[in-house]
Design a protein around this motif. Structure first.
Motif, PDB file in Angstrom:
ATOM      1  N   ASP A 106       0.809  -1.213   0.000  1.00  0.00           N
ATOM      2  CA  ASP A 106       0.000   0.000   0.000  1.00  0.00           C
ATOM      3  C   ASP A 106       0.848   1.272   0.000  1.00  0.00           C
ATOM      4  N   PHE A 107       2.116   1.167  -0.367  1.00  0.00           N
ATOM      5  CA  PHE A 107       2.959   2.344  -0.542  1.00  0.00           C
ATOM      6  C   PHE A 107       3.043   2.686  -2.030  1.00  0.00           C
ATOM      7  N   VAL A 108       3.107   3.989  -2.312  1.00  0.00           N
ATOM      8  CA  VAL A 108       3.029   4.484  -3.684  1.00  0.00           C
ATOM      9  C   VAL A 108       4.273   5.312  -4.005  1.00  0.00           C
ATOM     10  N   ASP A 109       4.812   5.129  -5.206  1.00  0.00           N
ATOM     11  CA  ASP A 109       5.895   5.963  -5.709  1.00  0.00           C
ATOM     12  C   ASP A 109       5.272   7.224  -6.306  1.00  0.00           C
ATOM     13  N   MET A 110       5.405   8.342  -5.590  1.00  0.00           N
ATOM     14  CA  MET A 110       4.748   9.577  -6.021  1.00  0.00           C
ATOM     15  C   MET A 110       5.383  10.180  -7.273  1.00  0.00           C
ATOM     16  N   THR A 111       6.635   9.842  -7.551  1.00  0.00           N
ATOM     17  CA  THR A 111       7.243  10.358  -8.770  1.00  0.00           C
ATOM     18  C   THR A 111       6.525   9.823 -10.005  1.00  0.00           C
ATOM     19  N   GLN A 112       5.819   8.716  -9.839  1.00  0.00           N
ATOM     20  CA  GLN A 112       4.987   8.189 -10.914  1.00  0.00           C
ATOM     21  C   GLN A 112       3.519   8.585 -10.740  1.00  0.00           C
ATOM     22  N   ALA A 113       3.026   8.554  -9.509  1.00  0.00           N
ATOM     23  CA  ALA A 113       1.618   8.852  -9.248  1.00  0.00           C
ATOM     24  C   ALA A 113       1.309  10.344  -9.322  1.00  0.00           C
ATOM     25  N   LEU A 114       2.327  11.176  -9.071  1.00  0.00           N
ATOM     26  CA  LEU A 114       2.131  12.630  -9.093  1.00  0.00           C
ATOM     27  C   LEU A 114       3.277  13.278  -9.884  1.00  0.00           C
ATOM     28  N   PRO A 115       3.351  13.023 -11.192  1.00  0.00           N
ATOM     29  CA  PRO A 115       4.483  13.517 -11.982  1.00  0.00           C
ATOM     30  C   PRO A 115       4.508  15.028 -12.140  1.00  0.00           C
ATOM     31  N   GLU A 116       3.375  15.692 -11.901  1.00  0.00           N
ATOM     32  CA  GLU A 116       3.331  17.146 -12.061  1.00  0.00           C
ATOM     33  C   GLU A 116       4.033  17.894 -10.932  1.00  0.00           C
ATOM     34  N   ALA A 117       4.303  17.226  -9.829  1.00  0.00           N
ATOM     35  CA  ALA A 117       5.041  17.863  -8.736  1.00  0.00           C
ATOM     36  C   ALA A 117       6.529  17.929  -9.096  1.00  0.00           C
ATOM     37  N   ILE A 118       7.243  18.794  -8.386  1.00  0.00           N
ATOM     38  CA  ILE A 118       8.692  18.914  -8.546  1.00  0.00           C
ATOM     39  C   ILE A 118       9.345  18.211  -7.366  1.00  0.00           C
ATOM     40  N   TYR A 119      10.312  17.352  -7.651  1.00  0.00           N
ATOM     41  CA  TYR A 119      10.948  16.552  -6.595  1.00  0.00           C
ATOM     42  C   TYR A 119      12.399  16.976  -6.408  1.00  0.00           C
ATOM     43  N   ASP A 120      12.710  17.341  -5.182  1.00  0.00           N
ATOM     44  CA  ASP A 120      14.069  17.709  -4.790  1.00  0.00           C
ATOM     45  C   ASP A 120      14.393  16.915  -3.524  1.00  0.00           C
ATOM     46  N   ILE A 121      14.601  15.627  -3.693  1.00  0.00           N
ATOM     47  CA  ILE A 121      14.763  14.708  -2.561  1.00  0.00           C
ATOM     48  C   ILE A 121      16.158  14.912  -1.984  1.00  0.00           C
ATOM     49  N   ARG A 122      16.242  15.755  -0.991  1.00  0.00           N
ATOM     50  CA  ARG A 122      17.517  16.251  -0.494  1.00  0.00           C
ATOM     51  C   ARG A 122      18.411  15.169   0.109  1.00  0.00           C
ATOM     52  N   TYR A 123      17.804  14.175   0.767  1.00  0.00           N
ATOM     53  CA  TYR A 123      18.637  13.206   1.479  1.00  0.00           C
ATOM     54  C   TYR A 123      19.267  12.182   0.540  1.00  0.00           C
ATOM     55  N   PHE A 124      18.876  12.192  -0.726  1.00  0.00           N
ATOM     56  CA  PHE A 124      19.540  11.386  -1.743  1.00  0.00           C
ATOM     57  C   PHE A 124      20.838  12.053  -2.193  1.00  0.00           C
ATOM     58  N   THR A 125      20.965  13.348  -1.913  1.00  0.00           N
ATOM     59  CA  THR A 125      22.103  14.146  -2.345  1.00  0.00           C
ATOM     60  C   THR A 125      22.939  14.569  -1.130  1.00  0.00           C
ATOM     61  N   ASP A 126      23.974  15.371  -1.409  1.00  0.00           N
ATOM     62  CA  ASP A 126      24.740  15.937  -0.293  1.00  0.00           C
ATOM     63  C   ASP A 126      24.264  17.338   0.064  1.00  0.00           C
ATOM     64  N   ASN A 127      23.171  17.793  -0.554  1.00  0.00           N
ATOM     65  CA  ASN A 127      22.600  19.114  -0.265  1.00  0.00           C
ATOM     66  C   ASN A 127      21.606  18.997   0.879  1.00  0.00           C
ATOM     67  N   ASN A 128      22.134  18.733   2.083  1.00  0.00           N
ATOM     68  CA  ASN A 128      21.291  18.576   3.264  1.00  0.00           C
ATOM     69  C   ASN A 128      22.148  18.839   4.498  1.00  0.00           C
ATOM     70  N   PHE A 129      21.537  18.846   5.664  1.00  0.00           N
ATOM     71  CA  PHE A 129      22.259  19.234   6.877  1.00  0.00           C
ATOM     72  C   PHE A 129      23.336  18.238   7.285  1.00  0.00           C
ATOM     73  N   VAL A 130      23.231  16.988   6.828  1.00  0.00           N
ATOM     74  CA  VAL A 130      24.263  16.003   7.114  1.00  0.00           C
ATOM     75  C   VAL A 130      25.504  16.263   6.250  1.00  0.00           C
ATOM     76  N   GLY A 131      25.278  16.814   5.064  1.00  0.00           N
ATOM     77  CA  GLY A 131      26.379  17.137   4.166  1.00  0.00           C
ATOM     78  C   GLY A 131      26.818  15.999   3.273  1.00  0.00           C
ATOM     79  N   GLU A 132      26.027  14.926   3.231  1.00  0.00           N
ATOM     80  CA  GLU A 132      26.328  13.780   2.387  1.00  0.00           C
ATOM     81  C   GLU A 132      25.038  13.007   2.135  1.00  0.00           C
ATOM     82  N   PRO A 133      24.993  12.142   1.114  1.00  0.00           N
ATOM     83  CA  PRO A 133      23.802  11.312   0.915  1.00  0.00           C
ATOM     84  C   PRO A 133      23.511  10.490   2.169  1.00  0.00           C
TER      85      PRO A 133
END
Length: 224
Positions: free
Chosen positions: A24-51
């Motif tokens: 019952d979990f949904v991938d929103m990048t497919q279910a809601l493609p009109e939104a803009i996704y900036d998933i910060r914790y996949f990148t180093d652009n977050n408070f941890v400074g790394e993925p």
């Protein structure tokens, strides 16, 4: 073993580790493609400074009820000329443990200027970073609104503080923000509340579905 190592080990046993994503979990990048996704914790652009651990893809995963509610919010936002920009959704317990390890490493202050300029790192645990997160239940989302400029680019609304800034300035109703910034925060709040979400008052970007589909479960499957 360091204290944070023991804590991470304990958390790994408490979470629903090594289990696949529920049906019952949904991938929103497919279910809601009109939104803009900036998933910060996949990148180093977050408070941890790394993925961050367990973010293996830049995806937003949500439990189905939260997914349907967010789709309604998106439709209402579009009617007002806005889109949703999403920073984080489901968060594995493994990632939460990574946050705790980072928070307890007081020597690493490389992201202080951007994410917690007015607080010592030693004060982040409890108020801003916890051993468990509602995100791990799958019905919480961190997001903002964007509007298309004259150049055709979608720009974030000015909310008075950036996403994940650990400061009272990020409190949704902080009185120091400008009239425009407060109006932008309240616009997001109104849209999300109309869709069945409730705001966490210390973070203008943080919303969770009410009631929570999973009230006592903290999942630990990776985002992939």
């Amino acid at each position: 073993m360091k204290r944070w190592g023991l804590l991470a080990l304990a958390l790994s046993f408490n979470a629903t580790a090594h289990k696949p994503m529920p049906d019952d979990f949904v991938d929103m990048t497919q279910a809601l493609p009109e939104a803009i996704y900036d998933i910060r914790y996949f990148t180093d652009n977050n408070f941890v400074g790394e993925p961050v651990d367990a973010y293996l893809a830049p995806k937003c995963l949500l439990q189905q009820k939260a997914a349907e509610a967010l789709k309604k919010v998106s439709s209402a936002a579009e009617q007002q000329g806005y889109k949703l920009k999403i920073f984080d959704c489901y968060r594995p317990q493994t990632a939460v443990a990574h946050f705790m390890r980072w928070a307890q490493d007081l020597e690493d202050t490389s992201t202080k200027a951007e994410y917690y300029p007015n607080l010592p790192k030693s004060e982040l645990v409890g108020e801003y970073i916890a051993e468990k997160s509602g995100h791990s239940r799958g019905a919480t989302v961190d997001l903002t609104l964007v509007k298309q400029g004259k150049d055709g680019q979608w720009q974030e609304l000015d909310m008075g503080s950036p996403f994940d800034m650990f400061d009272t300035l990020s409190n949704t109703m902080d009185e120091r923000v400008s009239t425009e910034q407060r109006a932008n925060r309240l616009r997001l709040k109104a849209l999300m509340e109309a869709g069945g979400f409730k705001n966490y008052s210390k973070e203008w970007w943080h919303y969770y579905l009410v009631p929570q589909p999973y009230s006592d479960t903290y999942f630990d499957f990776p985002v992939k």
